[in-house]
Motif scaffolding. Structure first.
Motif, PDB file in Angstrom:
ATOM      1  N   TYR A   1       2.054  27.418  -1.011  1.00  0.00           N
ATOM      2  CA  TYR A   1       2.492  27.299   0.383  1.00  0.00           C
ATOM      3  C   TYR A   1       3.966  27.631   0.609  1.00  0.00           C
ATOM      4  CZ  TYR A   1      -1.992  25.000   0.805  1.00  0.00           C
ATOM      5  OH  TYR A   1      -3.323  24.725   0.760  1.00  0.00           O
ATOM      6  N   GLY A   2       4.726  27.805  -0.451  1.00  0.00           N
ATOM      7  CA  GLY A   2       6.143  28.130  -0.336  1.00  0.00           C
ATOM      8  C   GLY A   2       7.021  26.887  -0.430  1.00  0.00           C
ATOM      9  N   ASP A   3       8.179  27.066  -1.033  1.00  0.00           N
ATOM     10  CA  ASP A   3       9.115  25.950  -1.254  1.00  0.00           C
ATOM     11  C   ASP A   3       9.508  25.233   0.035  1.00  0.00           C
ATOM     12  OD1 ASP A   3       9.188  26.237  -3.995  1.00  0.00           O
ATOM     13  OD2 ASP A   3      10.927  27.578  -3.959  1.00  0.00           O
ATOM     14  N   LEU A   4       9.599  25.973   1.133  1.00  0.00           N
ATOM     15  CA  LEU A   4      10.039  25.379   2.391  1.00  0.00           C
ATOM     16  C   LEU A   4       8.981  24.465   3.017  1.00  0.00           C
ATOM     17  CD1 LEU A   4      11.863  28.417   4.033  1.00  0.00           C
ATOM     18  CD2 LEU A   4      12.866  26.468   2.819  1.00  0.00           C
ATOM     19  N   HIS A   5       7.770  24.503   2.482  1.00  0.00           N
ATOM     20  CA  HIS A   5       6.676  23.701   3.035  1.00  0.00           C
ATOM     21  C   HIS A   5       6.248  22.557   2.115  1.00  0.00           C
ATOM     22  CE1 HIS A   5       6.226  26.598   6.248  1.00  0.00           C
ATOM     23  NE2 HIS A   5       6.300  27.552   5.334  1.00  0.00           N
ATOM     24  N   VAL A   6       7.058  22.275   1.106  1.00  0.00           N
ATOM     25  CA  VAL A   6       6.726  21.230   0.136  1.00  0.00           C
ATOM     26  C   VAL A   6       7.872  20.238   0.047  1.00  0.00           C
ATOM     27  CG1 VAL A   6       6.171  20.764  -2.288  1.00  0.00           C
ATOM     28  CG2 VAL A   6       5.316  22.835  -1.204  1.00  0.00           C
ATOM     29  N   ALA A   7       7.546  18.966   0.056  1.00  0.00           N
ATOM     30  CA  ALA A   7       8.575  17.925  -0.077  1.00  0.00           C
ATOM     31  C   ALA A   7       7.991  16.751  -0.848  1.00  0.00           C
ATOM     32  CB  ALA A   7       9.049  17.463   1.294  1.00  0.00           C
ATOM     33  N   GLN A   8       8.854  16.037  -1.521  1.00  0.00           N
ATOM     34  CA  GLN A   8       8.457  14.806  -2.181  1.00  0.00           C
ATOM     35  C   GLN A   8       9.057  13.642  -1.410  1.00  0.00           C
ATOM     36  OE1 GLN A   8       8.566  14.598  -6.547  1.00  0.00           O
ATOM     37  NE2 GLN A   8       9.534  16.608  -6.438  1.00  0.00           N
ATOM     38  N   ILE A   9       8.239  12.678  -1.101  1.00  0.00           N
ATOM     39  CA  ILE A   9       8.702  11.502  -0.383  1.00  0.00           C
ATOM     40  C   ILE A   9       8.388  10.286  -1.240  1.00  0.00           C
ATOM     41  CG2 ILE A   9       8.459  10.109   1.701  1.00  0.00           C
ATOM     42  CD1 ILE A   9       7.580  12.702   3.121  1.00  0.00           C
ATOM     43  N   VAL A  10       9.383   9.467  -1.441  1.00  0.00           N
ATOM     44  CA  VAL A  10       9.222   8.288  -2.266  1.00  0.00           C
ATOM     45  C   VAL A  10       9.333   7.052  -1.386  1.00  0.00           C
ATOM     46  CG1 VAL A  10      10.180   6.988  -4.188  1.00  0.00           C
ATOM     47  CG2 VAL A  10      10.257   9.471  -4.219  1.00  0.00           C
ATOM     48  N   THR A  11       8.456   6.104  -1.603  1.00  0.00           N
ATOM     49  CA  THR A  11       8.555   4.829  -0.890  1.00  0.00           C
ATOM     50  C   THR A  11       8.697   3.720  -1.915  1.00  0.00           C
ATOM     51  OG1 THR A  11       6.162   4.547  -0.859  1.00  0.00           O
ATOM     52  CG2 THR A  11       7.160   5.611   1.057  1.00  0.00           C
ATOM     53  N   PHE A  12       9.411   2.697  -1.542  1.00  0.00           N
ATOM     54  CA  PHE A  12       9.621   1.559  -2.415  1.00  0.00           C
ATOM     55  C   PHE A  12       9.076   0.312  -1.740  1.00  0.00           C
ATOM     56  CE2 PHE A  12      12.940   4.529  -3.591  1.00  0.00           C
ATOM     57  CZ  PHE A  12      12.844   4.524  -4.971  1.00  0.00           C
ATOM     58  N   GLY A  13       8.350  -0.467  -2.480  1.00  0.00           N
ATOM     59  CA  GLY A  13       7.850  -1.732  -1.958  1.00  0.00           C
ATOM     60  C   GLY A  13       8.575  -2.875  -2.652  1.00  0.00           C
ATOM     61  N   THR A  14       8.819  -3.914  -1.931  1.00  0.00           N
ATOM     62  CA  THR A  14       9.466  -5.073  -2.529  1.00  0.00           C
ATOM     63  C   THR A  14       8.635  -6.310  -2.244  1.00  0.00           C
ATOM     64  OG1 THR A  14      10.773  -5.489  -0.551  1.00  0.00           O
ATOM     65  CG2 THR A  14      11.780  -4.100  -2.236  1.00  0.00           C
ATOM     66  N   LEU A  15       8.691  -7.243  -3.144  1.00  0.00           N
ATOM     67  CA  LEU A  15       8.037  -8.523  -2.948  1.00  0.00           C
ATOM     68  C   LEU A  15       9.111  -9.589  -2.808  1.00  0.00           C
ATOM     69  CD1 LEU A  15       5.176  -8.447  -5.609  1.00  0.00           C
ATOM     70  CD2 LEU A  15       4.933  -8.347  -3.144  1.00  0.00           C
ATOM     71  N   ALA A  16       8.948 -10.444  -1.847  1.00  0.00           N
ATOM     72  CA  ALA A  16       9.883 -11.554  -1.686  1.00  0.00           C
ATOM     73  C   ALA A  16       9.693 -12.524  -2.849  1.00  0.00           C
ATOM     74  CB  ALA A  16       9.642 -12.247  -0.349  1.00  0.00           C
ATOM     75  N   ALA A  17      10.743 -13.257  -3.161  1.00  0.00           N
ATOM     76  CA  ALA A  17      10.714 -14.178  -4.294  1.00  0.00           C
ATOM     77  C   ALA A  17       9.582 -15.193  -4.183  1.00  0.00           C
ATOM     78  CB  ALA A  17      12.059 -14.889  -4.416  1.00  0.00           C
ATOM     79  N   LYS A  18       9.357 -15.719  -2.997  1.00  0.00           N
ATOM     80  CA  LYS A  18       8.297 -16.714  -2.826  1.00  0.00           C
ATOM     81  C   LYS A  18       6.916 -16.103  -3.044  1.00  0.00           C
ATOM     82  CE  LYS A  18      10.863 -19.851   0.128  1.00  0.00           C
ATOM     83  NZ  LYS A  18      10.837 -20.683   1.322  1.00  0.00           N
ATOM     84  N   ALA A  19       6.716 -14.885  -2.590  1.00  0.00           N
ATOM     85  CA  ALA A  19       5.431 -14.213  -2.773  1.00  0.00           C
ATOM     86  C   ALA A  19       5.179 -13.934  -4.257  1.00  0.00           C
ATOM     87  CB  ALA A  19       5.390 -12.915  -1.977  1.00  0.00           C
ATOM     88  N   VAL A  20       6.227 -13.525  -4.964  1.00  0.00           N
ATOM     89  CA  VAL A  20       6.095 -13.282  -6.402  1.00  0.00           C
ATOM     90  C   VAL A  20       5.749 -14.580  -7.116  1.00  0.00           C
ATOM     91  CG1 VAL A  20       7.346 -12.628  -8.495  1.00  0.00           C
ATOM     92  CG2 VAL A  20       7.635 -11.296  -6.411  1.00  0.00           C
ATOM     93  N   LEU A  21       6.428 -15.653  -6.747  1.00  0.00           N
ATOM     94  CA  LEU A  21       6.165 -16.953  -7.351  1.00  0.00           C
ATOM     95  C   LEU A  21       4.710 -17.375  -7.137  1.00  0.00           C
ATOM     96  CD1 LEU A  21       7.292 -19.525  -8.719  1.00  0.00           C
ATOM     97  CD2 LEU A  21       7.629 -20.410  -6.421  1.00  0.00           C
ATOM     98  N   ARG A  22       4.201 -17.187  -5.938  1.00  0.00           N
ATOM     99  CA  ARG A  22       2.800 -17.549  -5.649  1.00  0.00           C
ATOM    100  C   ARG A  22       1.832 -16.725  -6.490  1.00  0.00           C
ATOM    101  NH1 ARG A  22       4.485 -17.064  -0.173  1.00  0.00           N
ATOM    102  NH2 ARG A  22       5.320 -19.033   0.501  1.00  0.00           N
ATOM    103  N   ASP A  23       2.095 -15.422  -6.595  1.00  0.00           N
ATOM    104  CA  ASP A  23       1.217 -14.564  -7.396  1.00  0.00           C
ATOM    105  C   ASP A  23       1.219 -14.965  -8.862  1.00  0.00           C
ATOM    106  OD1 ASP A  23       0.560 -13.167  -5.126  1.00  0.00           O
ATOM    107  OD2 ASP A  23       1.851 -11.443  -5.566  1.00  0.00           O
ATOM    108  N   ILE A  24       2.398 -15.229  -9.400  1.00  0.00           N
ATOM    109  CA  ILE A  24       2.501 -15.634 -10.805  1.00  0.00           C
ATOM    110  C   ILE A  24       1.854 -16.999 -11.012  1.00  0.00           C
ATOM    111  CG2 ILE A  24       4.131 -16.306 -12.623  1.00  0.00           C
ATOM    112  CD1 ILE A  24       5.994 -14.115 -11.510  1.00  0.00           C
ATOM    113  N   GLY A  25       2.090 -17.908 -10.076  1.00  0.00           N
ATOM    114  CA  GLY A  25       1.492 -19.233 -10.170  1.00  0.00           C
ATOM    115  C   GLY A  25      -0.022 -19.179 -10.204  1.00  0.00           C
ATOM    116  N   LYS A  26      -0.609 -18.298  -9.417  1.00  0.00           N
ATOM    117  CA  LYS A  26      -2.065 -18.149  -9.410  1.00  0.00           C
ATOM    118  C   LYS A  26      -2.569 -17.639 -10.759  1.00  0.00           C
ATOM    119  CE  LYS A  26      -2.406 -17.401  -4.462  1.00  0.00           C
ATOM    120  NZ  LYS A  26      -2.662 -16.409  -3.398  1.00  0.00           N
TER     121      LYS A  26
END
Length: 68
Positions: free
Chosen positions: A24-49
């Motif tokens: 499709y040509g270089d001008l029609h290609v892009a890489q998009i990165v997304t980052f997800g974060t977990l709040a400390a309390k949510a991480v704690l709940r997941d680990i606790g489970k």
């Protein structure tokens, strides 16, 4: 604009990107990165489970973590 939203193995990602860029040509290609974060309390709940803590224990420990 349409997009391709499929995950590829890390070791083949460059191969896929190069193929699409050639097709499709270089001008029609892009890489998009997304980052997800977990709040400390949510991480704690997941680990606790995982470790089998009951909801009362999780709530008690969760209250020790500041909201910010």
């Amino acid at each position: 604009m349409p997009d391709i939203d499929i995950d590829f193995p890390d070791h083949q990602r460059d191969e896929v990107i190069n193929y699409v860029a050639e097709k499709y040509g270089d001008l029609h290609v892009a890489q998009i990165v997304t980052f997800g974060t977990l709040a400390a309390k949510a991480v704690l709940r997941d680990i606790g489970k995982v470790f089998g803590l009951n909801s009362k224990e999780l709530e008690h420990v969760s209250r020790m973590i500041p909201s910010r």
